[in-house]
Write a protein that holds these residues in place. Structure first.
Motif, PDB file in Angstrom:
ATOM      1  N   GLY A   1      15.300  12.721   6.055  1.00  0.00           N
ATOM      2  CA  GLY A   1      14.473  13.334   5.022  1.00  0.00           C
ATOM      3  C   GLY A   1      14.440  12.530   3.739  1.00  0.00           C
ATOM      4  O   GLY A   1      13.407  12.421   3.059  1.00  0.00           O
TER       5      GLY A   1
ATOM      6  N   VAL B   1      19.680  14.687   9.711  1.00  0.00           N
ATOM      7  CA  VAL B   1      18.372  15.155   9.231  1.00  0.00           C
ATOM      8  C   VAL B   1      18.203  14.836   7.749  1.00  0.00           C
ATOM      9  O   VAL B   1      17.124  14.437   7.289  1.00  0.00           O
TER      10      VAL B   1
ATOM     11  N   ALA C   1      11.120  21.692   4.135  1.00  0.00           N
ATOM     12  CA  ALA C   1      11.080  21.383   5.571  1.00  0.00           C
ATOM     13  C   ALA C   1      12.357  20.660   6.004  1.00  0.00           C
ATOM     14  O   ALA C   1      12.910  20.933   7.083  1.00  0.00           O
ATOM     15  N   ILE C   2      12.839  19.746   5.157  1.00  0.00           N
ATOM     16  CA  ILE C   2      14.094  19.045   5.476  1.00  0.00           C
ATOM     17  C   ILE C   2      15.256  20.026   5.538  1.00  0.00           C
ATOM     18  O   ILE C   2      16.102  19.978   6.453  1.00  0.00           O
ATOM     19  N   THR C   3      15.301  20.945   4.562  1.00  0.00           N
ATOM     20  CA  THR C   3      16.388  21.933   4.539  1.00  0.00           C
ATOM     21  C   THR C   3      16.369  22.809   5.789  1.00  0.00           C
ATOM     22  O   THR C   3      17.404  23.028   6.442  1.00  0.00           O
ATOM     23  N   VAL C   4      15.168  23.309   6.120  1.00  0.00           N
ATOM     24  CA  VAL C   4      15.057  24.174   7.298  1.00  0.00           C
ATOM     25  C   VAL C   4      15.377  23.400   8.567  1.00  0.00           C
ATOM     26  O   VAL C   4      16.072  23.891   9.478  1.00  0.00           O
ATOM     27  N   THR C   5      14.909  22.163   8.663  1.00  0.00           N
ATOM     28  CA  THR C   5      15.169  21.339   9.851  1.00  0.00           C
ATOM     29  C   THR C   5      16.659  21.054  10.000  1.00  0.00           C
ATOM     30  O   THR C   5      17.205  21.043  11.116  1.00  0.00           O
ATOM     31  N   ALA C   6      17.328  20.837   8.865  1.00  0.00           N
ATOM     32  CA  ALA C   6      18.775  20.611   8.918  1.00  0.00           C
ATOM     33  C   ALA C   6      19.498  21.838   9.452  1.00  0.00           C
ATOM     34  O   ALA C   6      20.448  21.729  10.254  1.00  0.00           O
TER      35      ALA C   6
ATOM     36  N   VAL D   1      13.339  30.151  13.155  1.00  0.00           N
ATOM     37  CA  VAL D   1      11.923  29.817  12.933  1.00  0.00           C
ATOM     38  C   VAL D   1      11.272  30.829  11.998  1.00  0.00           C
ATOM     39  O   VAL D   1      10.484  30.467  11.107  1.00  0.00           O
TER      40      VAL D   1
ATOM     41  N   ALA E   1      12.297  30.020   8.619  1.00  0.00           N
ATOM     42  CA  ALA E   1      11.654  28.777   8.185  1.00  0.00           C
ATOM     43  C   ALA E   1      10.217  29.029   7.719  1.00  0.00           C
ATOM     44  O   ALA E   1       9.759  28.466   6.726  1.00  0.00           O
TER      45      ALA E   1
ATOM     46  N   VAL F   1      18.148  24.166  11.431  1.00  0.00           N
ATOM     47  CA  VAL F   1      17.817  24.285  12.860  1.00  0.00           C
ATOM     48  C   VAL F   1      18.629  23.301  13.682  1.00  0.00           C
ATOM     49  O   VAL F   1      19.174  23.632  14.758  1.00  0.00           O
ATOM     50  N   ALA F   2      18.728  22.051  13.182  1.00  0.00           N
ATOM     51  CA  ALA F   2      19.487  21.041  13.921  1.00  0.00           C
ATOM     52  C   ALA F   2      20.951  21.447  14.059  1.00  0.00           C
ATOM     53  O   ALA F   2      21.557  21.298  15.135  1.00  0.00           O
TER      54      ALA F   2
END
Length: 335
Positions: free
Chosen positions: A22, A18, A43-48, A75, A78, A50-51
């Motif tokens: 990003g 991710v 968003a990148i931090t949160v997505t990382a 979520v 996030a 979550v991933a």
């Protein structure tokens, strides 16, 4: 211990994937605002996160219910993070823009101060040298012819008036920049202000063969300092007379509505170079000397004083080219 290492590796792999994606997105958004960059970074931090959570959860074979609980928790976090990121990202962007504008304004003001000192030194040194030479000639009796003595006296008076005007301009400009200008608002007809200014500039215009024409009607009522408004109109007219060639025409017109009033001074100076327009109201800016009939470029303070006085009234002044000349327009709040 082995399970913990595997969990760490799974999380690191998911976060790295991710993060690389990003980084590519941020590279594509290099020209966008700070707010966009902050939001994308969050968003990148949160997505990382979550991933990593999803990858580990699947490897641990969590039940569907447990997976939903984990995802719902992530979520919710996030949403809070992105909300805070948008709010503070906008504040950060505004602060950065303000700081950049302040630095740019400070640089321009410092350059203007240096130019001002240079111009004033030149404008004072030249007439002072002439005054000293003429005074010494009169004192030593070198000049005795009555006609020449009279001419020397006239030139001494003219140079003294010019230096007095320059000192007055400097004083007015210093009051504006120091915030010491105090207006005494008065409701008065703009026609009276313009009439007084036209009467004062007419001798100079006639001497140069220039006609000053004011509109017969349409003059609104304005609220402002009488002396300051007169100074605004006088400076604009003097500037137009200085740059308008012989047999030219200067026109003054006005209008208004319930929100604001305006008046404009148009001349036949031949136009202003486009590169000069953004700096026209800067301190000590004189523009292209070749445009000035007779090479008289003035002190470079008149239009700067106009802008300062107009802004002190809560108005705006702007300049632009028209067919065969230029137009200065002042807009003020309605009475």
């Amino acid at each position: 211990m082995r399970d913990i290492l595997l969990i760490g590796l799974y999380s690191l792999a998911a976060g790295t994937a991710v993060g690389l994606l990003g980084a590519a997105v941020l590279r594509l958004l290099r020209g966008r605002s700070i707010t966009v960059h902050v939001c994308v970074l969050l968003a990148i931090t949160v997505t990382a996160v979550v991933a990593g959570v999803v990858t580990v959860a699947r490897a641990m074979f969590l039940s569907s219910h447990d997976m939903k609980v984990v995802l719902l928790t992530v979520v919710a976090s996030a949403v809070v993070s992105l909300g805070l990121g948008i709010v503070f990202g906008r504040r950060l962007a505004a602060a950065a823009m303000w700081a950049a504008e302040a630095r740019d304004r400070e640089r321009r003001m410092e350059a203007g101060r240096r130019d001002l000192v240079a111009w004033v030194s030149h404008d004072l040194r030249t007439p002072l040298a002439g005054l000293r030479a003429m005074t010494e000639a009169l004192q030593d009796g070198v000049v005795t012819d009555p006609a020449t003595v009279t001419e020397y006296h006239r030139r001494i008076g003219a140079e003294t008036d010019r230096m007095t005007g320059l000192v007055d301009d400097l004083f007015e400009l210093s009051r504006i920049h120091a915030g010491a200008l105090r207006l005494t608002p008065t409701v008065l007809p703009l026609a009276d202000v313009v009439s007084d200014a036209v009467a004062a500039v007419t001798p100079l215009a006639v001497g140069r063969g220039i006609r000053v024409v004011a509109a017969a009607d349409g003059w609104p009522i304005v609220t402002g300092g009488a002396a300051e408004l007169n100074r605004i109109v006088s400076n604009l007219l003097t500037n137009s007379v200085r740059y308008t060639p012989a047999n030219g025409v200067i026109q003054i017109e006005a209008g208004g509505d319930t929100r604001e009033v305006w008046f404009a001074v148009s001349d036949s100076c031949g136009g202003i170079p486009e590169e000069d327009l953004p700096r026209l109201f800067d301190v000590a800016f004189r523009g292209t000397r070749s445009r000035t009939p007779g090479g008289d470029a003035g002190g470079g303070l008149g239009l700067a004083i106009v802008r300062g006085l107009v802004e002190a009234h809560g108005g705006q002044v702007r300049a632009g080219n028209i067919a065969g000349g230029c137009r200065f327009e002042v807009r003020l709040p309605a009475a």
